[in-house]
Design a protein around this motif. Structure first.
Motif, PDB file in Angstrom:
ATOM      1  N   GLY A   1       0.816  -1.206   0.000  1.00 42.46           N
ATOM      2  CA  GLY A   1       0.000   0.000   0.000  1.00 42.46           C
ATOM      3  C   GLY A   1       0.849   1.255   0.000  1.00 42.46           C
ATOM      4  N   PHE A   2       0.204   2.361   0.338  1.00 41.79           N
ATOM      5  CA  PHE A   2       0.854   3.674   0.291  1.00 41.79           C
ATOM      6  C   PHE A   2       1.952   3.759   1.346  1.00 41.79           C
ATOM      7  N   GLN A   3       3.191   4.083   0.916  1.00 43.86           N
ATOM      8  CA  GLN A   3       4.337   4.028   1.823  1.00 43.86           C
ATOM      9  C   GLN A   3       4.901   5.394   2.199  1.00 43.86           C
ATOM     10  N   SER A   4       4.349   6.448   1.672  1.00 44.99           N
ATOM     11  CA  SER A   4       4.818   7.830   1.894  1.00 44.99           C
ATOM     12  C   SER A   4       6.216   8.064   1.334  1.00 44.99           C
ATOM     13  N   SER A   5       6.595   9.332   1.287  1.00 47.78           N
ATOM     14  CA  SER A   5       7.786   9.710   0.530  1.00 47.78           C
ATOM     15  C   SER A   5       9.088   9.336   1.244  1.00 47.78           C
ATOM     16  N   PHE A   6      10.189   9.452   0.499  1.00 49.43           N
ATOM     17  CA  PHE A   6      11.499   9.091   1.044  1.00 49.43           C
ATOM     18  C   PHE A   6      11.872   9.966   2.243  1.00 49.43           C
ATOM     19  N   VAL A   7      11.663  11.297   2.080  1.00 45.30           N
ATOM     20  CA  VAL A   7      12.032  12.233   3.143  1.00 45.30           C
ATOM     21  C   VAL A   7      11.297  11.882   4.429  1.00 45.30           C
ATOM     22  N   ARG A   8      10.017  11.570   4.264  1.00 46.09           N
ATOM     23  CA  ARG A   8       9.227  11.228   5.434  1.00 46.09           C
ATOM     24  C   ARG A   8       9.686   9.951   6.095  1.00 46.09           C
ATOM     25  N   ARG A   9      10.021   8.986   5.257  1.00 45.80           N
ATOM     26  CA  ARG A   9      10.479   7.715   5.835  1.00 45.80           C
ATOM     27  C   ARG A   9      11.786   7.928   6.589  1.00 45.80           C
ATOM     28  N   PHE A  10      12.619   8.862   6.062  1.00 43.27           N
ATOM     29  CA  PHE A  10      13.868   9.189   6.738  1.00 43.27           C
ATOM     30  C   PHE A  10      13.582   9.777   8.129  1.00 43.27           C
ATOM     31  N   GLY A  11      12.636  10.737   8.157  1.00 39.12           N
ATOM     32  CA  GLY A  11      12.231  11.331   9.432  1.00 39.12           C
ATOM     33  C   GLY A  11      11.714  10.277  10.385  1.00 39.12           C
ATOM     34  N   LYS A  12      10.982   9.348   9.821  1.00 41.23           N
ATOM     35  CA  LYS A  12      10.390   8.308  10.660  1.00 41.23           C
ATOM     36  C   LYS A  12      11.450   7.383  11.244  1.00 41.23           C
ATOM     37  N   THR A  13      12.525   7.179  10.485  1.00 38.47           N
ATOM     38  CA  THR A  13      13.614   6.340  10.998  1.00 38.47           C
ATOM     39  C   THR A  13      14.261   6.996  12.218  1.00 38.47           C
ATOM     40  N   ILE A  14      14.429   8.324  12.133  1.00 39.10           N
ATOM     41  CA  ILE A  14      15.005   9.032  13.281  1.00 39.10           C
ATOM     42  C   ILE A  14      14.091   8.898  14.499  1.00 39.10           C
ATOM     43  N   LEU A  15      12.800   9.091  14.253  1.00 38.11           N
ATOM     44  CA  LEU A  15      11.820   8.942  15.329  1.00 38.11           C
ATOM     45  C   LEU A  15      11.874   7.556  15.958  1.00 38.11           C
ATOM     46  N   GLN A  16      11.949   6.585  15.052  1.00 36.85           N
ATOM     47  CA  GLN A  16      11.978   5.187  15.488  1.00 36.85           C
ATOM     48  C   GLN A  16      13.145   4.949  16.438  1.00 36.85           C
ATOM     49  N   PHE A  17      14.293   5.525  16.070  1.00 34.29           N
ATOM     50  CA  PHE A  17      15.494   5.384  16.882  1.00 34.29           C
ATOM     51  C   PHE A  17      15.283   6.014  18.262  1.00 34.29           C
ATOM     52  N   PHE A  18      14.710   7.231  18.284  1.00 31.68           N
ATOM     53  CA  PHE A  18      14.466   7.902  19.554  1.00 31.68           C
ATOM     54  C   PHE A  18      13.509   7.115  20.440  1.00 31.68           C
ATOM     55  N   ILE A  19      12.453   6.635  19.817  1.00 33.99           N
ATOM     56  CA  ILE A  19      11.474   5.882  20.599  1.00 33.99           C
ATOM     57  C   ILE A  19      12.094   4.600  21.137  1.00 33.99           C
ATOM     58  N   TYR A  20      12.972   4.008  20.322  1.00 35.56           N
ATOM     59  CA  TYR A  20      13.652   2.800  20.792  1.00 35.56           C
ATOM     60  C   TYR A  20      14.536   3.120  21.999  1.00 35.56           C
ATOM     61  N   LEU A  21      15.266   4.252  21.913  1.00 34.31           N
ATOM     62  CA  LEU A  21      16.144   4.643  23.028  1.00 34.31           C
ATOM     63  C   LEU A  21      15.360   4.773  24.327  1.00 34.31           C
TER      64      LEU A  21
END
Lengths: 115, 235
Positions: free
Chosen positions: B124-144
């Motif tokens: 399905g809809f995966q959103s843009s590259f820039v957004r996925r990049f932002g989400k990776t940073i978020l993911q890292f913070f939430i993991y921490l």
């Protein structure tokens, strides 16, 4: 007496007077005027008693004493700003709770009216 | 099923899509109650939502943003003792056929938040590259902070237990609540899991997260997360 000292005395005096007038006519609530009155009084105190200012300036290592006044003003400004942020946050929170309660009550009233 | 289920849909100017969204949930099950929280829309979202039979509509008297709107839904759900609460968007991005998946995952009573993630099966809809990049940073913070990997922390397609809702009634972020919600949940020892869903690109309207907003979004979420992580859990 320096010019700057005279200006500061006038400024503090007018500030205090202004706050008292605003409070008198309910434009500022008494509890919020306190922090202003306190700040104004400190300014007035330091402007009138130059020797107090000189002693303080010497103590913290400021050569030109009146610039200590400036420092105090900036400091007070910061505290007042933070104070206001706290009040705004509290109001926002209360505002949100009220709006939510209104929405929930309106729904209950609507339901009661249908019955 | 003996569980009371409520779907909450926060809506701000969703007149183009709201009726379809409500109807498609109704077509899945008539057992599910639907609550639309109209966040002071300036179009006819309210009338359209009411036009679909048995839809509950709450009207907020002032525009409060997504967080305040969702929390209103939580408060309603807590008052009426709902057991499972599903949140979905009113813009048609969330495919209603996954509502049942979310509910099923809640039924065993062990989970508190089920997040519909579009990045598990990558369909399905995966959103843009820039957004996925932002989400990776978020993911890292939430993991921490939480020591849990959340693949789609910004997904607003979620189900909640009554226990989770009770906590969020007391405390909920104003804007962009999704990533913070996970952190509040983990601080309160709630169990958060993800299941795969597909999302569509929205039917109408634009994402609220773009340009400068996305920078504000990232900074806000990261700061909020850090502050949340040093706050006491009952706060």
């Amino acid at each position: 007496m320096d010019k700057i000292q005279l200006i500061m005395i006038c400024f503090s005096f007018v500030l205090l007077l202004f706050i008292i007038i605003l409070t008198r006519f309910n434009r500022i609530k008494v509890q919020y005027s306190l922090i202003w009155l306190f700040s104004g009084s400190i300014l007035l105190l330091f402007s009138v008693f130059r020797s107090l200012l000189d002693t303080m300036a010497q103590f913290v290592g400021i050569k030109y004493a009146p610039s200590l006044i400036l420092l105090i003003v900036v400091f007070i400004g910061f505290i007042l700003g933070i104070h206001l942020s706290i009040i705004i946050s509290k109001l926002t929170e209360e505002n949100r709770t009220l709006a939510q309660e209104i929405a929930l009550f309106a729904n209950r009233i609507e339901k009661l009216e249908k019955e | 099923m003996d569980k009371k289920i409520l779907v909450i849909i926060p809506a701000y100017n969703e007149s183009f899509s709201i009726v379809n969204v409500i109807k498609s949930i109704k077509s899945i099950s008539t057992y599910i109650d639907i609550l639309v929280i109209n966040d002071c829309s300036i179009d006819n979202t309210e009338e359209l939502a009411r036009s679909v039979e048995s839809t509950i509509v709450l009207n907020l008297p002032i525009n409060m943003g997504i967080g305040g709107a969702i929390q209103t839904g939580f408060k309603y759900a807590a008052n009426k003792n709902y057991d499972i609460i599903v949140r979905m968007d009113g813009d048609g991005q969330h495919d209603p056929k996954y509502v049942l998946d979310l509910i099923k995952t809640m039924l065993n009573g062990k989970n508190d938040i089920v997040i519909g993630s579009r990045f598990i099966n990558k369909k399905g809809f995966q959103s843009s590259f820039v957004r996925r990049f932002g989400k990776t940073i978020l993911q890292f913070f939430i993991y921490l902070i939480t020591k849990q990997v959340i693949s789609d922390s910004t997904s607003g397609f979620r189900a909640y237990s009554a226990r989770a809702v009770k906590i969020f009634c007391k405390k909920y972020p104003d804007d962009y609540p999704e990533p913070e919600e996970v952190i509040i949940a983990k601080k309160n020892r709630l169990k958060v899991i993800e299941i795969p869903v597909e999302m569509r690109s929205r039917d109408y309207g634009k994402s609220s997260i773009k340009g400068l907003n996305s920078i504000y979004y990232m900074i806000k979420v990261i700061i909020a997360s850090l502050i949340e992580s040093i706050r006491s859990s009952n706060g």
